[in-house]
Design an enzyme around this catalytic site. Structure first.
Site, PDB file in Angstrom:
ATOM      1  N   LEU A  88      -1.245  -0.335   1.723  1.00 18.04           N
ATOM      2  CA  LEU A  88      -1.276  -1.570   2.503  1.00 18.04           C
ATOM      3  C   LEU A  88      -2.743  -1.942   2.628  1.00 18.04           C
ATOM      4  CD1 LEU A  88       0.775  -3.441   3.880  1.00 18.04           C
ATOM      5  CD2 LEU A  88       0.374  -2.202   6.016  1.00 18.04           C
ATOM      6  N   ASP A  89      -3.106  -3.141   2.173  1.00 18.80           N
ATOM      7  CA  ASP A  89      -4.503  -3.543   2.118  1.00 18.80           C
ATOM      8  C   ASP A  89      -5.164  -3.485   3.489  1.00 18.80           C
ATOM      9  OD1 ASP A  89      -4.251  -4.127  -0.600  1.00 18.80           O
ATOM     10  OD2 ASP A  89      -3.570  -6.165  -0.172  1.00 18.80           O
ATOM     11  N   ARG A  90      -6.471  -3.350   3.486  1.00 19.51           N
ATOM     12  CA  ARG A  90      -7.225  -3.287   4.739  1.00 19.51           C
ATOM     13  C   ARG A  90      -6.982  -4.516   5.596  1.00 19.51           C
ATOM     14  NH1 ARG A  90     -12.361  -4.897   6.599  1.00 19.51           N
ATOM     15  NH2 ARG A  90     -12.777  -5.929   4.628  1.00 19.51           N
ATOM     16  N   SER A  92      -4.308  -6.330   5.670  1.00 18.05           N
ATOM     17  CA  SER A  92      -2.886  -6.511   5.964  1.00 18.05           C
ATOM     18  C   SER A  92      -2.488  -5.566   7.092  1.00 18.05           C
ATOM     19  CB  SER A  92      -2.030  -6.244   4.723  1.00 18.05           C
ATOM     20  OG  SER A  92      -2.351  -7.155   3.689  1.00 18.05           O
TER      21      SER A  92
END
Length: 232
Positions: A88-90, A92
């Site tokens: 999970l992207d930073r 997001s």
């Protein structure tokens, strides 16, 4: 679509203070501490695994090792030997599975399994039916066409926590909320798909992975999965 922020009534570990990032280690937790808790879904006898559901806050790196002074998973989770199943992207937010079970990690990340993941995206612009149709069909990205997905416009969620920092607001440019269900997991896929149809994503929250949801987890909180909550 609604995932109430306080619907889960089981045990939830509050956000951990971040004085020492080295708490995530291969040493067992202290007696009574989060790393040594026993019970359904908790590490115990040989052969048992720990699996956690974590509500990742905005700005937290999806790794236990710090980088450039940025917050990471070790600032919130003190359970040893668990690692992210998927990414999970930073920038997001939302549901992240942490587990010590390598087979479960593979099942979640395996593109052949087509495990559904549900996202809530706040986008810039006014979605029309042509845009939603193009999104559902699977836009062609730089790394190839995407699989068809589910996408629909939803009302702004009144249960969702405010983001820190808040998204940028531009006068005269409306925003809208979409619920998107994917069965693949490329790098920054939701953001690239919405941008491809003319709807840049401003905020992205993962609500669900398979049957697992954010229910009852505030940002930075996590809980152990029970044995009756196994991935189907």
């Amino acid at each position: 679509m609604a995932v109430p922020a306080h619907g889960y009534t089981g045990d939830v570990n509050p956000p951990a203070p971040p004085p020492h990032r080295s708490r995530h280690s291969r040493n067992p937790g202290s007696p009574g501490g989060p790393g040594s808790a026993r019970g359904p879904g908790r590490p115990g006898a040989r052969g048992e695994h720990a699996t956690l559901l974590f509500n990742k806050p905005f700005g937290v790196l999806c790794q236990f090792s710090p980088a450039d002074g940025r917050p990471c998973l070790a600032d919130h989770v003190a359970v040893p030997d668990v690692y992210p199943a998927g990414r999970l992207d930073r920038d997001s937010e939302g549901l992240l599975v942490l587990t010590s079970d390598g087979r479960l990690q593979h099942r979640i990340a395996d593109p052949a399994r087509r495990l559904a993941k549900t996202y809530l995206a706040q986008v810039e612009g006014e979605p029309d039916e042509a845009m939603l149709t193009a999104l559902r069909a699977g836009p062609v990205l730089a790394d190839g066409p995407t699989r068809p997905c589910e996408a629909r416009r939803v009302e702004a969620p009144d249960w969702l926590w405010p983001r820190d920092p808040p998204i940028r607001h531009r006068e005269r440019i409306p925003t809208a909320w979409l619920e998107i269900v994917l069965t693949e997991g490329r790098n920054r896929q939701v953001r690239r798909m919405t941008a491809a149809v003319g709807l840049p994503t401003l905020r992205l929250v993962r609500l669900r992975i398979g049957d697992w949801t954010l229910e009852g987890l505030a940002p930075g909180q996590w809980r152990h999965l029970g044995k009756d909550e196994a991935l189907r």
